[in-house]
Design an enzyme around this catalytic site. Structure first.
Site, mmCIF file in Angstrom:
data_model
loop_
_atom_site.group_PDB
_atom_site.id
_atom_site.type_symbol
_atom_site.label_atom_id
_atom_site.label_comp_id
_atom_site.label_asym_id
_atom_site.label_seq_id
_atom_site.Cartn_x
_atom_site.Cartn_y
_atom_site.Cartn_z
ATOM 1 N N CYS A 16 -2.189 9.204 2.683
ATOM 2 C CA CYS A 16 -1.741 8.668 1.395
ATOM 3 C C CYS A 16 -2.722 8.949 0.263
ATOM 4 C CB CYS A 16 -1.480 7.166 1.512
ATOM 5 S SG CYS A 16 -2.919 6.199 2.033
ATOM 6 N N GLU A 46 0.871 -1.182 0.000
ATOM 7 C CA GLU A 46 0.000 0.000 0.000
ATOM 8 C C GLU A 46 0.904 1.227 0.000
ATOM 9 O OE1 GLU A 46 -3.072 -0.104 -0.491
ATOM 10 O OE2 GLU A 46 -3.501 -2.224 -0.131
#
Length: 456
Positions: free
Chosen positions: A244, A210
Site C-alpha cells: 500500500c 488503512e
C-alpha cells in the site's frame, strides 16, 4: 442466531466478565501470540509461498520479523501505557485530581487484506489485545493458504470467545459488518473502506481505515541518484509492488531523469536477475483478476524496462513506463503491482503543485539534499507519512504512527498508536470532600465576581 452472531455474543460475554483487562492477562496473551508464531513458523513460510510465492527472507522481513518486533515493543511498554495519566487542572479545580484512563472498547473486528496476509491481520490485533479487547479477525479469501493457517493457529492457541478467525467470501464480510462491534479496523481499498464506514455508522462504531492511493517518489536534481534508484526499486518491487505504501509513480527532475532510469535498470537486474520471471523467489500476483488489471497498464506510454509476464505463474516483470501523462489510465488509480510510471518536472514547485491537486496519498517520498526544500515538501503536501531519501522504511519504526489522510484513510497504528487506537481515553476528575467552594453554586452573592477574576 447465525454462527457469526453467536461468535460476537460469546465475545461480548467474555469481555463483560472482565477476562481481558488486567496487565498479566494482556502480557500472557501477547507472549502466547509470539510463541504461536514461532511454533508455526515453517507452516507460515509454506503458506506465503503458496499464496504469493514469497521467499523465506521476504516473509521474515515483511511479515514475521515485523510482528515479532511489534509484540516485543508492546510488551516492553505495555505496563506504562496502561497506567492512568495524571493531568494538570486550572485554579478553578483546586482540590481535585485529574487523570486519563485507557479503557478497552470491547469486541473489535479486524478486516485484513491479502497482500501481507499475516502481518496486516495480526499487527492490529497486537494493539487490540494489548488494549484489553476481544478480537474477531476476518482475513482475505484471496490469500486462502495463509487465511486457513491463521484460522488453525488461532483456534489451537486461544479461546474463540477471546480471539477468533472468521473465514469466508464477500457475504461473510457483509454479515460481520451488520453486527454491533465496539471497534472496526479495516485495511484495504478506498472503495471498500467507504462501505465499511457506512455500515459502521449504523451503530456509531468507531473505525480505523488503512487505505491506499498513488504515493509519489519525487527525485530532485540534487538527489543522490544511485541511492535513490536503489531505494525506489527496493520499495516499489518488494512483494511485486503489492504494497500500500509502494512508490506508485516517480516524479523526477528533467536534468537527472536519464541517470535515474539507467541506475534503476541496474538495480532491477541486481535484485531480481536478468530474467525475473525465472527467479524462484520473485513474488507473484495474487490472482488472475489483478494480473489482468496490472498488465493492462503496460499499454500506456512506452515500456522502458521489463514488460514481460507469464499468465500461468501470474508473474509480471518489474516494469518501468516512460512517456506517461497525467491523463493515462495508469495515473488514474493505484497500481498495486510491479509497474512504475515515470513523469518529469523542470522545477520542484511545479511538481509539488501538481501533486497537491491529486487525492492525498498514503505515503510520499522525496529525494534531495536541500533541507529547506525537504521541509517545504513536508509542509506543503498532505500525505499519511513518508520518508526523505528512502522508501517505505518509516513503517519499521514502532515510534512512528502509521496511517492515512483523506482518501488514503483515517486513524493510525503501530507501537503505542495501536494501543491508543483500540483504547477509549476516559477522563476522570476526583473531587475533594475536605472542603467545598461555595461561589460556583446559585445564590452566591460574590460568585460571578470571583469566577470572572479566576477565569480571566
Amino acid at each position: 442466531m447465525t454462527a457469526i452472531q453467536q461468535i460476537v455474543e460469546n465475545q461480548r460475554a467474555f469481555y463483560s466478565n472482565g477476562n481481558t483487562r488486567d496487565y498479566q492477562t494482556r502480557k500472557a496473551t501477547l507472549e502466547k501470540l509470539k510463541k504461536m508464531l514461532k511454533k508455526y513458523e515453517h507452516d507460515i513460510y509454506k503458506a506465503l509461498r503458496t499464496d504469493l510465492n514469497k521467499s523465506e527472507q521476504e516473509t521474515y522481513t515483511t511479515e514475521l520479523g515485523f510482528l515479532y518486533a511489534e509484540i516485543d515493543f508492546t510488551l516492553k511498554h505495555l505496563l506504562d501505557w496502561m497506567e492512568p495519566k495524571k493531568v494538570n487542572a486550572p485554579i478553578t479545580h483546586k482540590g481535585t485530581k485529574n487523570y486519563i484512563v485507557s479503557e478497552p472498547y470491547g469486541v473489535s473486528l479486524i478486516i485484513s487484506p491479502w497482500n501481507y496476509p499475516l502481518q496486516l491481520a495480526l499487527a492490529p490485533a497486537v494493539g487490540a489485545l494489548a488494549a484489553g479487547n476481544c478480537v474477531v479477525i476476518k482475513p482475505s479469501e484471496h490469500s486462502s493458504a495463509t487465511s486457513s493457517l491463521l484460522a488453525r493457529m488461532i483456534a489451537r492457541t486461544f479461546d474463540p470467545s477471546f480471539i477468533t478467525v472468521v473465514e469466508g467470501e464477500k457475504e461473510t464480510n457483509q454479515e460481520l459488518l451488520r453486527q454491533r462491534f465496539d471497534y472496526i479496523f479495516f485495511t484495504g481499498s478506498t472503495e471498500v473502506g467507504k462501505i465499511v464506514m457506512r455500515q459502521a455508522s449504523e451503530h456509531l462504531t468507531p473505525v480505523t481505515l488503512e487505505l491506499g492511493g498513488k504515493s509519489p517518489a519525487i527525485v530532485d536534481k540534487d538527489a543522490n541518484i544511485n541511492l535513490a534508484a536503489k531505494r525506489i526499486v527496493w520499495g516499489k518491487f518488494t512483494n511485486a509492488g503489492q504494497t500500500c505504501v509502494a512508490p506508485d509513480y516517480i516524479y523526477v527532475h528533467d536534468s537527472v531523469k536519464f541517470k535515474l532510469l539507467k541506475a534503476m535498470k541496474k538495480y532491477i537486474k541486481s535484485f531480481y536477475g536478468k530474467e525475473p520471471l525465472q527467479n524462484s523467489n520473485y513474488t507473484r500476483i495474487i490472482n488472475a483478476s489483478h494480473f489482468d488489471r496490472i498488465i493492462g497498464y503496460l499499454s500506456d506510454g512506452t515500456v522502458l524496462h521489463g514488460g514481460n509476464f507469464d499468465r500461468q505463474s501470474l508473474m509480471i516483470e518489474p516494469s518501468i513506463l516512460d512517456k506517461i501523462s497525467w491523463d493515462d489510465h495508469v495515473m488514474q488509480e493505484e497500481i498495486f503491482g510491479p509497474v512504475l510510471p515515470v513523469l518529469s518536472f523542470t522545477n520542484v514547485e511545479e511538481a509539488v503543485e501538481m501533486i497537491s491537486k491529486q487525492e492525498k496519498p498514503l505515503a510520499l517520498y522525496y529525494f534531495g539534499e536541500n533541507n529547506k526544500t525537504q521541509e517545504q515538501v513536508i509542509q506543503y503536501l498532505s500525505f499519511g507519512g513518508g520518508s526523505i531519501n528512502d522508501t517505505i522504511f518509516h513503517l519499521a519504526n514502532p515510534h512512528l504512527p502509521f496511517g492515512g489522510v483523506g482518501n488514503s484513510g483515517m486513524g493510525q497504528y503501530h507501537g503505542k498508536s495501536s494501543f491508543e487506537t483500540f483504547s477509549h481515553q476516559k477522563s476522570i476528575l476526583k473531587q475533594s470532600t475536605k472542603f467545598d467552594v461555595p461561589f460556583r453554586y446559585p445564590g452566591s452573592k460574590i460568585g460571578k465576581a470571583v469566577i470572572k477574576r479566576i477565569m480571566n
